[in-house]
Write an enzyme that holds these catalytic residues in place. Structure first.
Site, PDB file in Angstrom:
ATOM      1  N   ASN A   1      55.195  20.849  55.950  1.00 39.17           N
ATOM      2  CA  ASN A   1      56.192  20.317  55.004  1.00 39.17           C
ATOM      3  C   ASN A   1      55.783  18.930  54.503  1.00 39.17           C
ATOM      4  OD1 ASN A   1      57.920  22.552  55.445  1.00 39.17           O
ATOM      5  ND2 ASN A   1      58.594  21.603  57.353  1.00 39.17           N
TER       6      ASN A   1
ATOM      7  N   GLU B   1      72.219  23.320  50.055  1.00 40.28           N
ATOM      8  CA  GLU B   1      70.961  22.584  50.132  1.00 40.28           C
ATOM      9  C   GLU B   1      70.491  22.194  48.741  1.00 40.28           C
ATOM     10  OE1 GLU B   1      68.035  24.420  52.656  1.00 40.28           O
ATOM     11  OE2 GLU B   1      69.482  24.618  54.276  1.00 40.28           O
TER      12      GLU B   1
HETATM   13  C1  PLP Z   1      63.941  20.650  58.512  1.00 39.67           C
HETATM   14  C2  PLP Z   1      65.332  20.780  58.085  1.00 39.67           C
HETATM   15  C3  PLP Z   1      66.381  20.229  58.821  1.00 39.67           C
HETATM   16  C4  PLP Z   1      66.164  19.606  60.165  1.00 39.67           C
HETATM   17  O1  PLP Z   1      65.526  18.383  60.067  1.00 39.67           O
HETATM   18  P1  PLP Z   1      64.648  17.853  61.278  1.00 39.67           P
HETATM   19  O2  PLP Z   1      64.530  16.405  61.033  1.00 39.67           O
HETATM   20  O3  PLP Z   1      63.357  18.583  61.225  1.00 39.67           O
HETATM   21  O4  PLP Z   1      65.428  18.165  62.529  1.00 39.67           O
HETATM   22  C5  PLP Z   1      67.649  20.312  58.304  1.00 39.67           C
HETATM   23  N1  PLP Z   1      67.898  20.927  57.136  1.00 39.67           N
HETATM   24  C6  PLP Z   1      66.913  21.504  56.421  1.00 39.67           C
HETATM   25  C7  PLP Z   1      67.236  22.172  55.134  1.00 39.67           C
HETATM   26  C8  PLP Z   1      65.609  21.458  56.869  1.00 39.67           C
HETATM   27  O5  PLP Z   1      64.646  22.066  56.206  1.00 39.67           O
END
Ligand code: PLP
Length: 382
Positions: A46, A171
């Protein structure tokens, strides 16, 4: 003994359905991975802007350690809230146009903290069916009642909404599909119904919009129209950690009532210092974002011409939908044999029958890297 929790049974069931997960220890260097002595092109991370291994961030992290040591030493309400955290909060507010923010060790706990602190049994919670596991899981455990609407189906959401009853969560960029939430419509629906709205923009920040300000900025939506902003530092920003932002009142409330904030050791100040450097870099990275967009277009053009089924995505997340879990695993294996590392994503991470390769592109990739991926895909197609 393991009968008590049926560990072996659960694992065997997963294995039989081609759903067993195994971890692979890697050494990541730039845009490549070293696994068991073999080098692969990393198209599964990512790290959309190539910051995780960038010299500018290595230096900032080292400088932070030099200045502040390695640990924060306490929770933020004791002595774990340092000058470096305070400065990062101010920079995030300035970047995104927020009144106040709070830092968390990870996005998973930030999402849980917010929903747990806000929603009581008198509330309703509406979630897109493709929201991240951290949101779905906590939602189903809370005393409030949760309604899930079909992915991006705004008419379905509108039918479920009740006035002044709770929180809508979606999201910015969906993590396994790369498409975007319908934010203009989400804002309008929240405003008309008098409900609150929360965005998880883990995959939009740094990538979309002017200065990388994310999905809302990309759609020209003022930050103030969304009550709760959540973002992470472990994706495009290349480090780790997360924040929640909104009004001063919201943040004061969370600092008092969000238990995973109050009762957890704060992130190391050196890490906050590194994130601060990442943020400064990201705001100026328009040319890197333009390069990334051109790589995305190059990949989509080539893959569609080969006849692959892609997602509706203009972001670095480019799924190839395969269908069956075993077929997705096999395709990932074939690509690895050709030096390209991608991950097969299977249920329950994605809906049944939509197993996929989740290809992710990065500004650290070159046009030649995309061509390497495309020729590997072409060889698999034959
Ligand atoms: C990766 C992710 C999270 C979690 O974040 P981390 O910091 O990796 O725990 C939460 N929401 C979405 C949409 C993500 O892709």
């Amino acid at each position: 003994m393991s009968d008590l929790f049926n560990l072996a049974g659960a694992l065997q069931e997963r294995e039989a359905a081609a759903l067993l997960r195994r971890r692979t220890a890697v050494v990541r260097q730039g845009r490549t991975l070293l696994v068991d002595g073999l080098r692969y092109l990393d198209m599964a991370a990512n790290d959309y802007l190539g910051l995780a291994d960038a010299p500018v961030l290595r230096q900032a992290f080292a400088e932070g350690i030099e200045r502040y040591g390695v640990g924060s030493s306490a929770s933020p309400l004791v002595t774990g809230y340092h000058e470096a955290h305070h400065r990062l909060e101010a920079s995030l507010c300035d970047w995104l146009g927020l009144e106040a923010v709070l830092l968390f060790n990870c996005g998973f706990s930030a999402n849980q903290a917010v929903l747990k602190a806000l929603l009581g049994k008198q509330h309703l919670l509406w979630q897109d069916k493709l929201n991240h596991a951290s949101l779905q899981e906590v939602g189903s455990q809370l005393p409030c009642s949760m309604k899930r609407f079909a992915h991006n189906d705004m008419a379905a959401l509108e039918r479920q909404l009740q006035p002044h009853s709770g929180l809508i969560v979606s999201e910015g960029v969906f993590s396994m599909d790369g498409d975007e939430g319908h934010w203009p419509r989400l804002c309008a629906l929240a405003e008309q119904s008098g409900n609150w709205l929360m965005i998880d923009d883990a995959h939009g920040l740094g990538v979309l919009g002017p200065e990388g300000r994310g999905t809302l900025a990309a759609h020209g939506i003022a930050a103030s129209r969304v009550n709760i902003h959540m973002g992470t530092f472990g994706k495009a920003l290349g480090v780790a950690g997360a924040f929640v932002g909104g009004s001063r009142e919201l943040i004061d409330y969370l600092a008092n009532f969000a238990r995973s904030y109050v009762y957890s050791t704060h992130m190391p100040p050196a890490q906050a210092h590194a994130v601060q450097a990442a943020l400064t870099w990201v705001r100026q990275a328009d040319s890197q974002r333009a390069h990334l967009s051109s790589l995305i277009a190059r990949f989509r053009g080539g893959a569609l011409a080969q006849g692959w089924q892609l997602g509706e995505s203009r972001t670095p997340i480019q799924p190839i939908i395969v269908g069956a879990s075993a077929a997705a695993l096999q395709l990932a294996e074939q690509l690895r044999a050709r030096g390209v590392w991608v991950t097969a994503i299977r249920p329950p991470t994605v809906p049944a029958g939509t197993a996929r390769l989740r290809i992710t592109l990065s500004a650290a990739h070159s046009e030649q890297d995309i061509d390497t991926l495309l020729s590997a895909l072409e060889a698999c197609r034959e």
